[in-house]
Design a protein around this motif. Structure first.
Motif, PDB file in Angstrom:
ATOM      1  N   ARG A 134      38.399  47.260  70.668  1.00 39.20           N
ATOM      2  CA  ARG A 134      39.180  47.845  71.774  1.00 39.20           C
ATOM      3  C   ARG A 134      38.391  48.925  72.516  1.00 39.20           C
ATOM      4  N   TYR A 135      37.420  49.519  71.817  1.00 37.91           N
ATOM      5  CA  TYR A 135      36.653  50.630  72.403  1.00 37.91           C
ATOM      6  C   TYR A 135      35.270  50.203  72.887  1.00 37.91           C
ATOM      7  N   GLY A 136      34.984  48.897  72.819  1.00 36.68           N
ATOM      8  CA  GLY A 136      33.694  48.447  73.326  1.00 36.68           C
ATOM      9  C   GLY A 136      32.517  48.823  72.455  1.00 36.68           C
ATOM     10  N   SER A 137      32.786  49.071  71.153  1.00 36.52           N
ATOM     11  CA  SER A 137      31.693  49.237  70.193  1.00 36.52           C
ATOM     12  C   SER A 137      31.634  47.904  69.441  1.00 36.52           C
ATOM     13  N   THR A 138      30.482  47.262  69.454  1.00 39.22           N
ATOM     14  CA  THR A 138      30.444  45.888  68.949  1.00 39.22           C
ATOM     15  C   THR A 138      30.416  45.857  67.422  1.00 39.22           C
ATOM     16  N   THR A 154      24.715  40.346  51.404  1.00 37.26           N
ATOM     17  CA  THR A 154      23.462  40.742  50.766  1.00 37.26           C
ATOM     18  C   THR A 154      22.663  41.554  51.775  1.00 37.26           C
ATOM     19  N   LEU A 155      21.669  42.239  51.254  1.00 37.51           N
ATOM     20  CA  LEU A 155      20.842  43.071  52.130  1.00 37.51           C
ATOM     21  C   LEU A 155      20.157  42.229  53.200  1.00 37.51           C
ATOM     22  N   SER A 156      19.630  41.072  52.795  1.00 34.56           N
ATOM     23  CA  SER A 156      18.866  40.323  53.795  1.00 34.56           C
ATOM     24  C   SER A 156      19.777  39.788  54.892  1.00 34.56           C
ATOM     25  N   SER A 157      20.976  39.324  54.557  1.00 35.26           N
ATOM     26  CA  SER A 157      21.801  38.814  55.667  1.00 35.26           C
ATOM     27  C   SER A 157      22.358  39.975  56.499  1.00 35.26           C
ATOM     28  N   PHE A 158      22.554  41.133  55.862  1.00 30.49           N
ATOM     29  CA  PHE A 158      22.969  42.310  56.653  1.00 30.49           C
ATOM     30  C   PHE A 158      21.866  42.700  57.644  1.00 30.49           C
ATOM     31  N   THR A 159      20.637  42.788  57.148  1.00 29.00           N
ATOM     32  CA  THR A 159      19.559  43.222  58.057  1.00 29.00           C
ATOM     33  C   THR A 159      19.296  42.155  59.141  1.00 29.00           C
ATOM     34  N   ASP A 160      19.505  40.887  58.813  1.00 26.19           N
ATOM     35  CA  ASP A 160      19.384  39.837  59.846  1.00 26.19           C
ATOM     36  C   ASP A 160      20.397  40.069  60.970  1.00 26.19           C
ATOM     37  N   ALA A 161      21.620  40.376  60.574  1.00 22.53           N
ATOM     38  CA  ALA A 161      22.669  40.582  61.592  1.00 22.53           C
ATOM     39  C   ALA A 161      22.338  41.807  62.448  1.00 22.53           C
ATOM     40  N   VAL A 162      21.838  42.852  61.794  1.00 31.34           N
ATOM     41  CA  VAL A 162      21.459  44.060  62.544  1.00 31.34           C
ATOM     42  C   VAL A 162      20.333  43.716  63.526  1.00 31.34           C
ATOM     43  N   ALA A 163      19.386  42.904  63.073  1.00 34.48           N
ATOM     44  CA  ALA A 163      18.268  42.532  63.952  1.00 34.48           C
ATOM     45  C   ALA A 163      18.783  41.711  65.141  1.00 34.48           C
ATOM     46  N   ARG A 164      19.716  40.794  64.881  1.00 34.08           N
ATOM     47  CA  ARG A 164      20.282  40.003  65.985  1.00 34.08           C
ATOM     48  C   ARG A 164      20.976  40.917  66.992  1.00 34.08           C
ATOM     49  N   ALA A 165      21.702  41.899  66.454  1.00 27.54           N
ATOM     50  CA  ALA A 165      22.420  42.830  67.343  1.00 27.54           C
ATOM     51  C   ALA A 165      21.430  43.642  68.176  1.00 27.54           C
ATOM     52  N   LYS A 166      20.362  44.080  67.525  1.00 29.22           N
ATOM     53  CA  LYS A 166      19.378  44.891  68.255  1.00 29.22           C
ATOM     54  C   LYS A 166      18.754  44.096  69.398  1.00 29.22           C
ATOM     55  N   THR A 167      18.471  42.835  69.114  1.00 29.13           N
ATOM     56  CA  THR A 167      17.862  42.000  70.158  1.00 29.13           C
ATOM     57  C   THR A 167      18.825  41.845  71.338  1.00 29.13           C
ATOM     58  N   LEU A 168      20.080  41.556  71.011  1.00 25.44           N
ATOM     59  CA  LEU A 168      21.035  41.323  72.101  1.00 25.44           C
ATOM     60  C   LEU A 168      21.337  42.612  72.877  1.00 25.44           C
ATOM     61  N   TRP A 169      21.265  43.734  72.167  1.00 26.47           N
ATOM     62  CA  TRP A 169      21.571  45.021  72.825  1.00 26.47           C
ATOM     63  C   TRP A 169      20.605  45.301  73.984  1.00 26.47           C
ATOM     64  N   ARG A 170      19.380  44.799  73.820  1.00 28.85           N
ATOM     65  CA  ARG A 170      18.387  45.031  74.885  1.00 28.85           C
ATOM     66  C   ARG A 170      18.697  44.203  76.133  1.00 28.85           C
ATOM     67  N   ASP A 171      19.513  43.175  75.962  1.00 22.86           N
ATOM     68  CA  ASP A 171      19.934  42.355  77.098  1.00 22.86           C
ATOM     69  C   ASP A 171      21.288  42.918  77.575  1.00 22.86           C
ATOM     70  N   ARG A 172      21.199  43.864  78.510  1.00 23.49           N
ATOM     71  CA  ARG A 172      22.398  44.625  78.883  1.00 23.49           C
ATOM     72  C   ARG A 172      23.570  43.741  79.309  1.00 23.49           C
ATOM     73  N   GLU A 173      23.233  42.681  80.037  1.00 20.92           N
ATOM     74  CA  GLU A 173      24.305  41.832  80.549  1.00 20.92           C
ATOM     75  C   GLU A 173      25.021  41.095  79.407  1.00 20.92           C
ATOM     76  N   ALA A 174      24.200  40.545  78.503  1.00 23.36           N
ATOM     77  CA  ALA A 174      24.789  39.816  77.368  1.00 23.36           C
ATOM     78  C   ALA A 174      25.625  40.774  76.513  1.00 23.36           C
ATOM     79  N   TRP A 175      25.099  41.978  76.337  1.00 23.25           N
ATOM     80  CA  TRP A 175      25.809  42.967  75.498  1.00 23.25           C
ATOM     81  C   TRP A 175      27.148  43.353  76.137  1.00 23.25           C
ATOM     82  N   GLN A 176      27.110  43.567  77.439  1.00 20.25           N
ATOM     83  CA  GLN A 176      28.360  43.940  78.125  1.00 20.25           C
ATOM     84  C   GLN A 176      29.389  42.825  78.029  1.00 20.25           C
ATOM     85  N   ARG A 177      28.908  41.610  77.975  1.00 21.80           N
ATOM     86  CA  ARG A 177      29.806  40.468  77.827  1.00 21.80           C
ATOM     87  C   ARG A 177      30.552  40.566  76.484  1.00 21.80           C
TER      88      ARG A 177
END
Ligand code: ADP
Ligand code: GLC
Length: 482
Positions: A391-395, A430-453
């Protein structure tokens, strides 16, 4: 629509007394149910905060001897909540947590304290309070677990009962020698009564005897029927599976509204998401992080317990914080976890900021100022913080368990292409799937348009109580005699 009256029985209720999501649910459901033609009165223990909040109260009953002292049943209002309150100073006039003594241990008389609320609820169900006979008693968690069994001990008509499991890890098991003191006849101490591995099981008794059982998400409803998720109660739940249902929680969208939230530095809506930077800056300042809008800011708002999987955040800290990213954590609970996060904030000055304790305002600011919210729970019956985050736009970045699985749409390629993703899920926990998800989020965050979506999608999702309230209303109606 047939009007319906419900007595809700809970050990905590927002905004008066809260240790977790149960309080939010108990506080928000009554007004959402009003729109469905359901009148809810809530029975709560008379903790000091409750007695202070209670307005226009009158005593509707006096108990001369009630679990070791005298007690009064009060009726009154607090804000827009209609309450029954058990004023029993010997049980509830204590400072601090509703469940724990100042030394962090359970209050030694928790069996008596919460049997008392169940006893009073059953009495109300049988006409103790003039002018109020509920059609349904809705018992929340183990603290209200004895309601159905107390009701079953009396003659005559009784209301239908619904038992909701908010967290099966808390079961309320107490020594068998308390049976008599709790007013339970020896005949109840059987496998199909209150007996649970030689003890008195409050939750177990409720699950055995309630007309309906619910939990707070469809996936958790399935998980608790498995040996892993049921924590000892899975056999009983499988046995009763025909009456088990999962109803997702909502959040109070008046309390959680970024357009009007006074805890924020800057209010906003999905149409001016850029205004969030003022909240990010305020959050960085408040927690001593370096002021930089161009680094990704991760937030955590959580009880600190094994359940919440925050050890994964600690273990994955170096990759989380690579590229200058930041972490803010608001939480309280486990002291070892507190110490570890404190150490992290020393090891990564300006990058990790923690506040230990309970702070409603800061919880809102974290939702309004962070870029992503971490919820790496090992199990999660529903979870509310990921709903607030949407609701607050924090992904939200969540593990795929319980209500987290049911509420977040993972940003996989198809969901991104279809434009429906609201966050990131990972599995297994697990740690590895957690860090994978964080990495995916970081990549998408750099794409402002995709992130805003993603932010738009989350902010457009209906996380209110409207749909779940209708499901509860239908459930209540379905357990009444036709
Ligand atoms: P749980 O009930 O298991 O703790 P939920 O996600 O269902 O988890 O609910 C947690 C609720 O408590 C949310 O409303 C969240 O914002 C709030 N909360 C958790 N920790 C804190 C804290 N330290 N300060 C303020 N609010 C908190
Ligand atoms: C429990 C659960 C949480 C849920 C809350 C309200 O505390 O841990 O997942 O959201 O109850 O139902």
């Amino acid at each position: 629509m047939r009007p319906l009256t419900v007595l809700s029985v809970t050990s905590e209720i927002f905004p008066i007394i809260k240790t977790g999501g149960l309080a939010d649910v108990a506080g928000a459901l009554p007004s959402a149910l009003a729109a469905e033609g359901v009148t809810v009165v809530t029975l709560v223990p008379g903790y000091p905060a409750v007695l202070k909040a209670l307005k226009g109260s009158e005593a509707v009953h006096r108990y001369p001897g009630f679990f070791g002292g005298t007690a009064r049943l009060l009726s009154g209002r607090a804000g827009d909540l209609d309450l029954f309150v058990i004023d029993a100073p010997h049980l509830f006039d204590r400072p601090g947590s509703p469940y724990l003594a100042p030394d962090g241990q359970d209050w030694p008389d928790n069996a008596q304290r919460f049997a008392a609320i169940a006893r009073a609820a059953a009495d109300i169900g049988q006409g103790l309070a003039p002018g109020f006979i509920p059609d349904v008693i809705h018992a929340h968690d183990w603290q209200a677990g004895l309601v159905p069994i107390y009701l079953s001990l009396a003659e005559g008509p009784r209301p239908a009962t619904v038992m909701t499991i908010h967290n099966i890890a808390f079961q309320g098991a107490f020594p068998a020698y308390l049976l008599f003191e709790l007013g339970l006849p020896a005949s109840t101490f059987t496998v199909d009564g209150v007996e649970y591995h030689g003890q008195i099981g409050f939750l177990k008794a409720g699950l055995q005897h309630a007309d309906r059982i619910t939990t707070v998400s469809p996936t958790y409803a399935k998980e608790i029927q498995t040996p892993d998720g049921g924590m000892g109660l899975d056999g009983l739940l499988r046995f009763r599976s025909r009456v088990v249902a999962g109803i997702l929680n909502g959040i109070d969208d008046n309390v959680w509204d970024p357009a009007t939230d006074t805890h924020l530095e800057q209010t906003y809506s999905r149409d001016n998401l850029n205004a969030r930077v003022a909240n990010k800056a305020a959050l960085q300042k408040r927690l001593g992080l370096s002021q930089n809008r161009d680094v990704m800011l991760f937030g955590v708002v959580s009880r600190l317990s094994e359940q919440k999987g925050l050890d994964l955040v600690l273990a994955g800290l170096s990759s989380l914080l690579s590229d200058g990213a930041q972490l803010v954590l608001l939480g309280s609970g486990d002291l070892i976890l507190e110490d570890s996060f404190r150490a992290a904030s020393i090891a990564y000055p300006g990058q990790v900021g923690c506040l230990f304790g309970y702070d409603e305002g800061l919880a809102h600011l974290i939702q309004g100022g962070s870029d992503a919210l971490l919820v790496p729970s090992r199990f999660e019956p529903c979870g509310l913080t990921q709903l607030c985050a949407m609701r607050y736009g924090s992904t939200p970045i969540v593990s795929r368990v319980g209500g987290l699985a049911d509420t977040i749409i993972d940003a996989n390629e198809m969901a991104l292409a279809a434009g429906v993703a609201t966050g990131f899920q990972f599995s297994p926990v697990t740690l590895s799937s957690f860090t994978d998800a964080v990495a995916r989020a970081k990549t998408l965050w750099r794409d402002r348009e995709a992130w805003q979506r993603l932010q738009h999608n989350g902010m457009s999702a209906d996380v209110s109580w409207r749909r779940p309230a209708k499901q509860y209303a239908d459930l209540y109606r379905s357990c009444l005699p036709t």
